[in-house]
Design an enzyme around this catalytic site. Structure first.
Site, mmCIF file in Angstrom:
data_model
loop_
_atom_site.group_PDB
_atom_site.id
_atom_site.type_symbol
_atom_site.label_atom_id
_atom_site.label_comp_id
_atom_site.label_asym_id
_atom_site.label_seq_id
_atom_site.Cartn_x
_atom_site.Cartn_y
_atom_site.Cartn_z
ATOM 1 N N CYS A 191 0.865 -1.183 0.000
ATOM 2 C CA CYS A 191 0.000 0.000 0.000
ATOM 3 C C CYS A 191 0.897 1.226 0.000
ATOM 4 O O CYS A 191 2.118 1.134 0.175
ATOM 5 C CB CYS A 191 -0.951 -0.005 1.195
ATOM 6 S SG CYS A 191 -0.143 -0.226 2.805
ATOM 7 N N TYR A 240 3.467 11.103 -12.668
ATOM 8 C CA TYR A 240 2.051 11.351 -12.387
ATOM 9 C C TYR A 240 1.948 12.099 -11.068
ATOM 10 O O TYR A 240 2.878 12.081 -10.253
ATOM 11 C CB TYR A 240 1.256 10.035 -12.310
ATOM 12 C CG TYR A 240 1.659 9.136 -11.160
ATOM 13 C CD1 TYR A 240 0.967 9.151 -9.952
ATOM 14 C CD2 TYR A 240 2.731 8.253 -11.295
ATOM 15 C CE1 TYR A 240 1.353 8.327 -8.893
ATOM 16 C CE2 TYR A 240 3.115 7.427 -10.248
ATOM 17 C CZ TYR A 240 2.421 7.470 -9.051
ATOM 18 O OH TYR A 240 2.801 6.654 -8.012
ATOM 19 N N ARG A 279 12.916 -0.701 -3.649
ATOM 20 C CA ARG A 279 12.081 -1.008 -4.813
ATOM 21 C C ARG A 279 12.668 -0.382 -6.069
ATOM 22 O O ARG A 279 13.114 0.768 -6.056
ATOM 23 C CB ARG A 279 10.666 -0.471 -4.589
ATOM 24 C CG ARG A 279 9.662 -0.917 -5.644
ATOM 25 C CD ARG A 279 8.357 -0.179 -5.502
ATOM 26 N NE ARG A 279 7.254 -0.841 -6.181
ATOM 27 C CZ ARG A 279 6.172 -0.216 -6.653
ATOM 28 N NH1 ARG A 279 6.045 1.098 -6.519
ATOM 29 N NH2 ARG A 279 5.209 -0.887 -7.247
ATOM 30 N N ASP A 301 -2.809 -2.417 -2.638
ATOM 31 C CA ASP A 301 -2.320 -1.399 -3.579
ATOM 32 C C ASP A 301 -3.024 -0.059 -3.407
ATOM 33 O O ASP A 301 -3.002 0.784 -4.301
ATOM 34 C CB ASP A 301 -2.423 -1.880 -5.030
ATOM 35 C CG ASP A 301 -1.579 -1.037 -5.991
ATOM 36 O OD1 ASP A 301 -0.590 -0.430 -5.529
ATOM 37 O OD2 ASP A 301 -1.922 -0.957 -7.187
#
Length: 284
Positions: free
Chosen positions: A25, A42, A117, A239
């Protein structure tokens, strides 16, 4: 993007076992406090730690792994702030680059981070600088940290050789973003299953809303196959708040997929409680 308030929506039909963890999340901002990266691909709506907590209260989730999203770049402040708010219940996965030294990694570890990540997904910028990737992998060897790989399904086969050789535990996000229309026998998914059999490979059976349409039936055989192949190294996540996704998602629908992924109580507890506790060091 998910336009539903986190506390809105229904409660799941499936009752999550005690100690369940949302292993994927995000927190976004608030931008006025934790600005978004200037080179971001974004700009999300704010989804601060309070929104995440409200969602988890509705779903019945007690623990979470907050994954740094690319819109915040390598400034992990929003994620670290959320972990500090609930340090016994939250862990994190950071985004780093070649500028991070020993002190920065130590601060992240002290802040509850347990992995890094890297995005390989095209719409988020494509493959990282592999020299930086290799240096980071070398740095985290032996630390108990892992690397999270965010891939496009079409890249699983080309990248499989590199992934197999990783000398640290690795986690593949969102079932590898497999194209469900190509079926479970497609080379990409068969390669993913082969990777999942490796002792240092973990896979998140998250992202059903990314690889299928509501009610997400097309994702079920893929997730079930992964859980069956690697019952002790699969993870589930919501997510939230679904960045770069068109349309609304009620996370209760994603929770209600769990008993279709893991068909008995023991396997559900492994997926939701035991596996994330082992990887992220939550108390028994």
């Amino acid at each position: 993007m998910n336009d539903l308030p986190a506390q809105a929506g229904r409660k799941p039909v499936y009752a999550l076992p005690s100690g369940s963890c949302d292993a994927h999340c995000h927190v976004f901002g608030p931008g006025a406090v934790f600005p978004y990266a200037p080179n971001r691909r974004y700009t999300p709506d704010d989804a601060p730690k309070e929104a995440l907590a409200a969602l988890h209260a509705r779903l019945g989730i007690e623990r979470a792994v907050i994954v740094q999203a690319s819109c915040h770049g390598t400034d992990n402040s929003a994620m670290l702030d959320a972990i500090a708010w609930r340090p016994d219940r939250y862990r994190g996965v950071a985004i780093v680059d070649g500028s991070f030294g020993d002190g920065a990694f130590r601060d992240l570890d002290d802040g509850g981070v347990r992995g890094v990540r890297f995005n390989f997904v095209r719409h988020l910028g494509g493959a990282p600088d592999m020299a930086v990737f290799d240096r980071v992998i070398d740095r985290i060897k032996g630390t108990g940290w892992h690397v999270v790989l965010h891939l496009d399904g079409t890249d699983i086969v080309p990248l499989a050789g590199m992934i197999r050789r990783l000398a640290v535990p690795f986690v593949i996000d969102h079932m590898g973003r497999i194209d469900t229309a190509l079926g479970t026998e497609q080379p990409a998914f068969q390669t993913l299953l082969e990777l999942a059999r490796q002792e240092n490979c973990w896979v998140k059976v998250s992202g059903s809303e990314r690889i299928s349409r509501f009610p997400f039936d097309a994702a079920v055989p893929f997730a079930r196959a992964l859980v069956e192949v690697s019952p002790e190294r699969t993870l589930w996540g919501s997510d939230f708040p679904h960045p770069n996704l068109e349309g609304e998602v009620d996370e209760a629908d994603l929770v209600d997929l769990v008993p279709r992924f893991a068909i008995d109580a023991a396997s559900q507890k492994r997926l939701l409680v035991d596996n994330p506790a082992r990887l992220y060091g939550f108390a028994a």
